[in-house]
Design an enzyme around this catalytic site. Structure first.
Site, mmCIF file in Angstrom:
data_model
loop_
_atom_site.group_PDB
_atom_site.id
_atom_site.type_symbol
_atom_site.label_atom_id
_atom_site.label_comp_id
_atom_site.label_asym_id
_atom_site.label_seq_id
_atom_site.Cartn_x
_atom_site.Cartn_y
_atom_site.Cartn_z
ATOM 1 N N HIS A 120 0.818 -1.212 0.000
ATOM 2 C CA HIS A 120 0.000 0.000 0.000
ATOM 3 C C HIS A 120 0.855 1.266 0.000
ATOM 4 C CE1 HIS A 120 0.827 0.550 4.331
ATOM 5 N NE2 HIS A 120 0.651 -0.756 4.429
ATOM 6 N N ASP A 121 0.377 2.259 -0.724
ATOM 7 C CA ASP A 121 0.966 3.602 -0.753
ATOM 8 C C ASP A 121 2.354 3.643 -1.387
ATOM 9 O OD1 ASP A 121 -1.224 4.950 0.853
ATOM 10 O OD2 ASP A 121 -0.521 3.490 2.325
ATOM 11 N N GLY A 138 4.872 -1.253 2.677
ATOM 12 C CA GLY A 138 4.109 -0.042 2.404
ATOM 13 C C GLY A 138 4.972 1.197 2.306
#
Length: 258
Positions: A120-121, A138
């Site tokens: 994520h991100d 992440g």
């Protein structure tokens, strides 16, 4: 549209007629595909996800899935993917989290090999290569033309500098310098400039010589990092590549690998 009878496409998904959706693929709600995308078989894409044109997704990829973060509670975060990417078998790419800005972003002209995970991100620059089993935690940034080798775990919030090369099996817990070759073969450190890669990308001998000179000061002198930066800043005609290298080090929050 070339859609196999076993494929499932959500009514809110946008799939142009030029796309190919193979057997047992699932295209979920709020997914938008660009022109000429190929989902070869058993590919699952969840939204909200926006995907550019001329991307190929190979078997058993899981794209745009919810982030693997214990604080995530179903918010509509996003995934964006550019154009002309090869996303191979069993690749997993997660959407962003609210606390991380809500967006995972993958650039264009990437080769993302089998079993790669993009958490994520993450932000992945154009022309990067993620080799089989590369695992990005992440909030990782991979800059343009970087190569992350096979089976490399990359810690959260790390930055991988442009035109760098990370050898297979190298555990990355700090930022990787632009233009460097970094490997765990002799402990994890930057031991050479990525000269062959720069030559292949059309860097002139003058540019390569300036980068090589900067690396000698950073890695081969007896100066610490702060002293090496001070010396490089004092040099005239160092070139834009060395300036980028200096800015990268100055912005590092986790320290750099030397």
């Amino acid at each position: 549209m070339n859609v196999h009878p076993t494929a499932i496409i959500h009514p809110t998904a946008k799939v142009p007629a030029s796309c190919e959706v193979g057997p047992y693929c699932v295209v979920g709600a709020d997914v938008e595909l660009g022109e000429n995308c190929r989902l070869i078989s058993h590919v699952s894409i969840e939204g909200p996800s926006t995907i550019g044109s001329n991307n190929s997704f190979f078997a058993f990829g899981a794209i745009g899935m919810a982030p693997q973060d214990v604080t995530y509670s179903g918010e509509p975060t996003r995934l964006e993917i550019g154009d002309h990417n090869q996303i191979r078998e069993y690749v997993t790419i997660n959407r962003g989290t609210v606390k991380g800005g809500g967006l995972t972003k993958v650039g264009s002209h990437l080769l993302i090999m089998a079993y790669t995970h993009i958490g994520h991100d993450c932000i992945i620059g154009d022309h990067a290569m993620l080799v089989n089993g590369a695992t990005l935690g992440g909030h990782v940034t991979v800059e343009e033309w970087a190569v992350v080798g096979a089976l490399c775990p990359v810690h959260q919030f790390v930055r991988i500098g442009a035109h760098s090369y990370i050898g297979g099996g190298t555990t990355i817990t700090q930022d990787v310098l632009p233009f460097s070759m970094t490997s765990a073969a002799r402990e994890t450190h930057a031991y050479l400039m990525n000269k062959v890669g720069l030559q292949r990308r059309g860097f002139s001998q003058e540019r390569i010589a300036k980068i090589h000179h900067a690396y000698k000061i950073l890695l081969a002198s007896k100066l610490n990092t702060s002293q090496a930066l001070e010396r490089l800043r004092a040099e005239s005609n160092r070139g834009e590549d060395v300036d980028m290298l200096i800015r990268f080090i100055e912005a590092s929050e986790r320290g750099i690998i030397k």
